[in-house]
Design a protein around this motif. Structure first.
Motif, PDB file in Angstrom:
ATOM      1  N   ARG A 121       0.868  -1.179   0.000  1.00  0.00           N
ATOM      2  CA  ARG A 121       0.000   0.000   0.000  1.00  0.00           C
ATOM      3  C   ARG A 121       0.901   1.223   0.000  1.00  0.00           C
ATOM      4  O   ARG A 121       1.682   1.421   0.923  1.00  0.00           O
ATOM      5  CB  ARG A 121      -0.898  -0.002   1.230  1.00  0.00           C
ATOM      6  CG  ARG A 121      -1.738   1.270   1.357  1.00  0.00           C
ATOM      7  CD  ARG A 121      -2.503   1.283   2.656  1.00  0.00           C
ATOM      8  NE  ARG A 121      -3.121   2.573   2.894  1.00  0.00           N
ATOM      9  CZ  ARG A 121      -3.770   2.893   4.021  1.00  0.00           C
ATOM     10  NH1 ARG A 121      -3.874   2.001   4.989  1.00  0.00           N
ATOM     11  NH2 ARG A 121      -4.300   4.097   4.160  1.00  0.00           N
ATOM     12  N   ASP A 127       1.225   5.371  -0.299  1.00  0.00           N
ATOM     13  CA  ASP A 127       0.599   6.687  -0.174  1.00  0.00           C
ATOM     14  C   ASP A 127       1.614   7.746  -0.557  1.00  0.00           C
ATOM     15  O   ASP A 127       2.720   7.784   0.001  1.00  0.00           O
ATOM     16  CB  ASP A 127       0.109   6.922   1.261  1.00  0.00           C
ATOM     17  CG  ASP A 127      -0.993   5.942   1.660  1.00  0.00           C
ATOM     18  OD1 ASP A 127      -1.809   5.595   0.782  1.00  0.00           O
ATOM     19  OD2 ASP A 127      -1.014   5.517   2.828  1.00  0.00           O
ATOM     20  N   ALA A 135       2.724  -7.643   4.592  1.00  0.00           N
ATOM     21  CA  ALA A 135       1.985  -6.421   4.225  1.00  0.00           C
ATOM     22  C   ALA A 135       2.909  -5.219   4.393  1.00  0.00           C
ATOM     23  O   ALA A 135       3.461  -5.015   5.481  1.00  0.00           O
ATOM     24  CB  ALA A 135       0.738  -6.267   5.093  1.00  0.00           C
ATOM     25  N   ARG A 189       3.262  -1.027   4.022  1.00  0.00           N
ATOM     26  CA  ARG A 189       2.594   0.267   3.907  1.00  0.00           C
ATOM     27  C   ARG A 189       3.646   1.367   3.957  1.00  0.00           C
ATOM     28  O   ARG A 189       4.392   1.461   4.928  1.00  0.00           O
ATOM     29  CB  ARG A 189       1.562   0.476   5.006  1.00  0.00           C
ATOM     30  CG  ARG A 189       0.697   1.728   4.791  1.00  0.00           C
ATOM     31  CD  ARG A 189      -0.310   1.892   5.911  1.00  0.00           C
ATOM     32  NE  ARG A 189       0.347   2.247   7.150  1.00  0.00           N
ATOM     33  CZ  ARG A 189       0.674   3.515   7.489  1.00  0.00           C
ATOM     34  NH1 ARG A 189       0.437   4.510   6.646  1.00  0.00           N
ATOM     35  NH2 ARG A 189       1.244   3.754   8.651  1.00  0.00           N
ATOM     36  N   ASP A 208       4.319   5.546   3.273  1.00  0.00           N
ATOM     37  CA  ASP A 208       3.723   6.872   3.112  1.00  0.00           C
ATOM     38  C   ASP A 208       4.859   7.887   2.985  1.00  0.00           C
ATOM     39  O   ASP A 208       5.615   8.107   3.938  1.00  0.00           O
ATOM     40  CB  ASP A 208       2.835   7.210   4.317  1.00  0.00           C
ATOM     41  CG  ASP A 208       1.998   8.462   4.072  1.00  0.00           C
ATOM     42  OD1 ASP A 208       2.253   9.167   3.067  1.00  0.00           O
ATOM     43  OD2 ASP A 208       1.100   8.733   4.894  1.00  0.00           O
ATOM     44  N   GLU A 268       5.675   0.685   7.419  1.00  0.00           N
ATOM     45  CA  GLU A 268       5.133  -0.341   8.302  1.00  0.00           C
ATOM     46  C   GLU A 268       5.134  -1.671   7.566  1.00  0.00           C
ATOM     47  O   GLU A 268       4.567  -1.786   6.482  1.00  0.00           O
ATOM     48  CB  GLU A 268       3.722   0.013   8.768  1.00  0.00           C
ATOM     49  CG  GLU A 268       3.130  -1.016   9.719  1.00  0.00           C
ATOM     50  CD  GLU A 268       1.747  -0.620  10.208  1.00  0.00           C
ATOM     51  OE1 GLU A 268       1.025  -1.501  10.703  1.00  0.00           O
ATOM     52  OE2 GLU A 268       1.395   0.570  10.085  1.00  0.00           O
ATOM     53  N   THR A 270       8.013  -0.847  12.287  1.00  0.00           N
ATOM     54  CA  THR A 270       7.496   0.481  11.967  1.00  0.00           C
ATOM     55  C   THR A 270       8.621   1.498  12.079  1.00  0.00           C
ATOM     56  O   THR A 270       9.426   1.437  13.013  1.00  0.00           O
ATOM     57  CB  THR A 270       6.349   0.877  12.914  1.00  0.00           C
ATOM     58  OG1 THR A 270       6.807   0.831  14.265  1.00  0.00           O
ATOM     59  CG2 THR A 270       5.168  -0.075  12.765  1.00  0.00           C
TER      60      THR A 270
END
Length: 376
Positions: free
Chosen positions: A264, A266, A301, A303, A305, A314, A360
């Protein structure tokens, strides 16, 4: 170290034991002297006890006194002789202890004192003397083993600290080398464009042309200084191109190796500074490698940003099958934490509430003054 093995408690126990044996020896010596405490045997018992409790006497003093007293009087001072034999055996002087034992038994056999060690049973005292020596040998070997293990643990601890420091230094060198690539690329572009504009003197005013020439000279000199200072950190066989690879390459490689990776994203990578993008690349690389080694077959997974005010990463993976070839060193995470901390960020790793492993990282974006190089 338990309380039983602490030097303080060992000293207290020794004082109590030797003190009790000294009192018993004085009592027995007084009985042997016809009820008189002021006699040679009780005095010899006191001297033997003092010699055993003294801190820094010459080591033969206590064995000689206890051997002489027991050889002359027999049973009244044998308890103190047991302590002396134990001490000799524990200090790797078993031969001296054996000589003392043979001397005591031999003199008692020849002189036959009233309380001889050969009475009332012919070999009654021999097992006690031998047990004292065996106990001393066991205790000495155990003490030496514990000291060797403690020394080994200290060496391993120092070795691990040195390895961690080496990993941190290597990561700092890698960061400096990567930033050298990026800054050299940007400064080269500045020098190139200002040089092109400065050559077109008919299209710009004279003052602007002078400023452009000054800017081109300053950028060229800064590039040379940068190469002099940071260029030595580059390995001889490393490439000279800026290392600004994207995360897609790592994800494609992981999927080709059989990992299930969900991403994901961003924001755009261009919204974050180059140093952040390099850090993100290393974070994803290490996280995917650890997931492949310690949680094989588990989905991962990601993520990312890139948007202000901070670049965040993350990575989460559920428990899986540990690879048989996996070696848990932890030095990769140490290098990552060094990199993220150097950028003013924070890195956290560990199991989450559901048992999944989570990494993280949050790296704040520089402010406007920091972008312009006007840090206060």
């Amino acid at each position: 170290m338990s309380w039983r093995e602490s030097p303080r408690w060992a000293a207290i126990g020794r004082w109590g034991l030797v003190g009790a044996l000294t009192v018993v020896s004085v009592q027995s010596g007084a009985v042997a002297a016809g009820g008189r405490y002021v006699a040679p045997c009780p005095a010899a018992a006191v001297l033997c006890g003092v010699a055993l409790l003294a801190r820094r006497p010459p080591w033969p003093v206590a064995p000689l006194l206890t051997t002489a007293a027991t050889a002359w009087w027999g049973w009244p001072t044998m308890g103190l002789l047991l302590v002396a034999l134990f001490d000799l055996a524990a200090r790797s002087r078993a031969r001296v202890a054996l000589v003392c034992l043979v001397t005591v038994l031999g003199v008692n056999f020849l002189t036959a004192p009233e309380y001889s060690l050969w009475r009332p049973q012919q070999y009654g005292s021999s097992p006690f003397l031998l047990l004292a020596m065996v106990g001393g040998l066991w205790m000495g070997n155990r003490r030496r083993l514990v000291e060797a293990l403690n020394t080994q643990v200290e060496h391993l601890s120092v070795e691990r600290e040195l390895r961690e420091e080496a990993v941190r230094a290597a990561e700092r060198s890698r960061i400096a080398a990567e930033m050298h690539d990026v800054l050299a690329h940007r400064l080269s572009l500045i020098a190139l464009h200002t040089g092109v504009l400065a050559t077109r003197s008919d299209a710009v005013p004279a003052q602007v042309g002078e400023r452009l020439a000054l800017l081109r000279t300053a950028s060229t000199e800064a590039l040379a200084d940068l190469r002099d200072v940071l260029g030595v950190l580059r390995a001889p066989d490393s490439a000279s191109a800026p290392v600004l690879r994207e995360v897609d390459e790592l994800v494609d490689q992981a999927r080709a190796a059989g990992q299930r990776v969900e991403v994901r994203l961003d924001g755009r990578p261009e919204e974050a500074p180059a140093a952040h993008r390099l850090a993100v690349h290393r974070l994803i690389q290490e996280a995917l490698t650890n997931a492949r080694k310690h949680a094989g077959g588990a989905p991962v997974a990601l993520r990312i940003d890139y948007r202000a005010p901070a670049t965040t990463v993350e990575v989460t993976n559920s428990p899986g099958v540990r690879s048989p070839d996996a070696v848990a060193s932890g030095f990769g995470l140490i290098g990552l934490r060094e990199r993220v901390t150097a950028l003013g960020g924070d890195l956290r790793t560990g199991p989450g509430a559901s048992g999944a492993w989570r990494l993280t990282a949050r790296i704040p974006h520089p402010t406007g003054s920091e972008r312009n190089g006007n840090r206060t």
